[in-house]
Design a protein around this motif. Structure first.
Motif, PDB file in Angstrom:
ATOM      1  N   LEU A   1       0.823  -1.743   0.216  1.00 33.51           N
ATOM      2  CA  LEU A   1      -0.285  -0.011  -0.108  1.00 33.51           C
ATOM      3  C   LEU A   1       0.748   1.283   0.165  1.00 33.51           C
ATOM      4  O   LEU A   1       0.648   1.659  -0.865  1.00 33.51           O
ATOM      5  CB  LEU A   1      -1.125  -0.229   0.970  1.00 33.51           C
ATOM      6  CG  LEU A   1      -1.804  -0.890   1.399  1.00 33.51           C
ATOM      7  CD1 LEU A   1      -2.969  -1.274   2.175  1.00 33.51           C
ATOM      8  CD2 LEU A   1      -2.620  -1.395  -0.021  1.00 33.51           C
ATOM      9  N   GLN A   2       2.511   1.013   0.591  1.00 33.09           N
ATOM     10  CA  GLN A   2       2.784   2.907   0.949  1.00 33.09           C
ATOM     11  C   GLN A   2       3.745   2.591  -0.238  1.00 33.09           C
ATOM     12  O   GLN A   2       3.740   3.958  -1.004  1.00 33.09           O
ATOM     13  CB  GLN A   2       3.727   1.963   1.961  1.00 33.09           C
ATOM     14  CG  GLN A   2       3.096   3.003   3.553  1.00 33.09           C
ATOM     15  CD  GLN A   2       3.525   2.407   4.128  1.00 33.09           C
ATOM     16  OE1 GLN A   2       5.065   1.567   4.491  1.00 33.09           O
ATOM     17  NE2 GLN A   2       3.012   2.851   5.489  1.00 33.09           N
ATOM     18  N   SER A   3       3.317   1.311  -0.956  1.00 32.59           N
ATOM     19  CA  SER A   3       4.851   1.392  -2.968  1.00 32.59           C
ATOM     20  C   SER A   3       3.464   2.297  -3.353  1.00 32.59           C
ATOM     21  O   SER A   3       4.217   3.186  -4.696  1.00 32.59           O
ATOM     22  CB  SER A   3       5.699   0.359  -3.097  1.00 32.59           C
ATOM     23  OG  SER A   3       5.522  -0.052  -1.969  1.00 32.59           O
ATOM     24  N   LEU A   4       2.251   1.484  -3.218  1.00 33.83           N
ATOM     25  CA  LEU A   4       1.045   1.757  -4.278  1.00 33.83           C
ATOM     26  C   LEU A   4       0.748   3.328  -4.657  1.00 33.83           C
ATOM     27  O   LEU A   4       0.234   3.469  -5.235  1.00 33.83           O
ATOM     28  CB  LEU A   4       0.238   0.989  -5.049  1.00 33.83           C
ATOM     29  CG  LEU A   4       1.381  -0.438  -5.575  1.00 33.83           C
ATOM     30  CD1 LEU A   4      -0.424  -1.543  -5.569  1.00 33.83           C
ATOM     31  CD2 LEU A   4       1.689  -0.521  -6.683  1.00 33.83           C
TER      32      LEU A   4
ATOM     33  N   ASP B   1       0.538   8.855  -1.275  1.00 35.24           N
ATOM     34  CA  ASP B   1      -0.702  10.212  -1.272  1.00 35.24           C
ATOM     35  C   ASP B   1      -1.795   9.364   0.265  1.00 35.24           C
ATOM     36  O   ASP B   1      -2.282  10.328  -0.146  1.00 35.24           O
ATOM     37  CB  ASP B   1      -1.043  10.493  -2.624  1.00 35.24           C
ATOM     38  CG  ASP B   1       0.290  10.614  -3.147  1.00 35.24           C
ATOM     39  OD1 ASP B   1       1.686  11.469  -2.497  1.00 35.24           O
ATOM     40  OD2 ASP B   1      -0.166  11.102  -4.151  1.00 35.24           O
ATOM     41  N   TYR B   2      -2.013   8.316   0.055  1.00 24.64           N
ATOM     42  CA  TYR B   2      -3.826   7.709   0.432  1.00 24.64           C
ATOM     43  C   TYR B   2      -3.170   6.824   1.612  1.00 24.64           C
ATOM     44  O   TYR B   2      -4.072   7.420   2.781  1.00 24.64           O
ATOM     45  CB  TYR B   2      -4.092   6.343  -0.267  1.00 24.64           C
ATOM     46  CG  TYR B   2      -4.782   7.591  -1.714  1.00 24.64           C
ATOM     47  CD1 TYR B   2      -6.477   8.086  -1.888  1.00 24.64           C
ATOM     48  CD2 TYR B   2      -3.582   7.321  -3.112  1.00 24.64           C
ATOM     49  CE1 TYR B   2      -6.386   8.192  -2.938  1.00 24.64           C
ATOM     50  CE2 TYR B   2      -4.110   7.926  -3.832  1.00 24.64           C
ATOM     51  CZ  TYR B   2      -6.246   8.217  -4.037  1.00 24.64           C
ATOM     52  OH  TYR B   2      -6.198   8.105  -5.639  1.00 24.64           O
ATOM     53  N   VAL B   3      -1.578   6.087   1.824  1.00 22.46           N
ATOM     54  CA  VAL B   3      -1.485   6.105   3.202  1.00 22.46           C
ATOM     55  C   VAL B   3      -0.618   6.547   3.592  1.00 22.46           C
ATOM     56  O   VAL B   3       0.970   6.214   3.879  1.00 22.46           O
ATOM     57  CB  VAL B   3      -0.835   4.644   3.038  1.00 22.46           C
ATOM     58  CG1 VAL B   3      -0.138   3.954   3.890  1.00 22.46           C
ATOM     59  CG2 VAL B   3      -1.861   4.019   1.928  1.00 22.46           C
TER      60      VAL B   3
ATOM     61  N   MET C   1      -8.808   0.756  -2.795  1.00 21.42           N
ATOM     62  CA  MET C   1      -7.278   0.162  -3.037  1.00 21.42           C
ATOM     63  C   MET C   1      -7.813  -0.622  -3.089  1.00 21.42           C
ATOM     64  O   MET C   1      -7.165  -1.781  -3.827  1.00 21.42           O
ATOM     65  CB  MET C   1      -6.644   1.189  -1.466  1.00 21.42           C
ATOM     66  CG  MET C   1      -6.332   2.526  -2.080  1.00 21.42           C
ATOM     67  SD  MET C   1      -5.036   3.146  -1.062  1.00 21.42           S
ATOM     68  CE  MET C   1      -6.117   2.609   1.010  1.00 21.42           C
ATOM     69  N   ALA C   2      -8.902  -1.482  -2.141  1.00 21.72           N
ATOM     70  CA  ALA C   2      -9.134  -2.383  -2.734  1.00 21.72           C
ATOM     71  C   ALA C   2      -9.282  -3.530  -3.807  1.00 21.72           C
ATOM     72  O   ALA C   2      -8.376  -4.083  -4.657  1.00 21.72           O
ATOM     73  CB  ALA C   2     -10.284  -3.292  -1.469  1.00 21.72           C
TER      74      ALA C   2
END
Length: 184
Positions: free
Chosen positions: A22-25, A28-30, A73-74
């Motif tokens: 999540l932090q890689s993809l 800006d959201y996480v 994101m899911a």
């Protein structure tokens, strides 16, 4: 003629954890710590595979609890893992569902998703180079993922894409802000 360069699809072992993914993809959201509800949700998402039908996950989170962002994101992560092919994103109105799918489209087109999974980030094209569905209510990627926006205020029966019926459904924003508990 040289063969086309194939960008390998990402696999789950490429990341140390779902958090790293999540932090890689989605940097800006996480940008805040995960709460228990988020951890439970992402562990459920990571447990989904092609071999078995998962138990439903019901998340009744408060407004501002990152439920829509997590659900959006899911969809990208499910497509990235190649564990489902046809997602319905259902909301109370078609307009709301369309807005969620538009956000997912922006996520798919991001440079981070493209860097790690080019075919998921690319639109599906037909034989003659025309897009096979990249609009407000439908996304189709070169990796084979389709996401449709459906509003409860519209009717859909027997929906399928070619021979694929929906195999993952997300219900998000199905209630209205001032609905009574009875209505909800």
């Amino acid at each position: 003629m040289l063969p086309a360069i194939q960008t390998p699809s990402i696999n789950t072992s490429r990341f140390k954890s779902w958090r790293d993914c999540l932090q890689s993809l989605f940097p800006d959201y996480v940008d805040k710590p995960f709460g228990k509800r988020h951890i439970d949700f992402w562990e459920w998402i990571e447990s989904i595979d092609t071999k078995k039908k998962p138990r439903p996950f019901i998340a009744l989170w408060p407004r501002g609890g990152a439920k829509s962002t997590s659900a959006e994101m899911a969809c990208v992560r499910i497509g990235n893992k190649r564990v489902r092919k046809y997602i319905w994103y259902v909301s109370s109105t078609q307009d709301k569902a369309d807005k969620h799918v538009e956000t997912i489209g922006a996520m798919l087109e991001s440079s981070n998703v493209e860097r790690y999974d080019q075919s998921l980030s690319s639109r599906k094209l037909g034989k003659y180079g025309h897009s096979k569905g990249w609009r407000r209510s439908r996304l189709r990627t070169d990796s084979g993922l389709t996401i449709d926006a459906l509003g409860l205020d519209t009717g859909t029966r027997g929906a399928k894409i070619e021979n694929q019926r929906p195999d993952f459904i997300i219900f998000d924003d199905v209630d209205e802000k001032f609905d009574t508990p009875k209505t909800t």
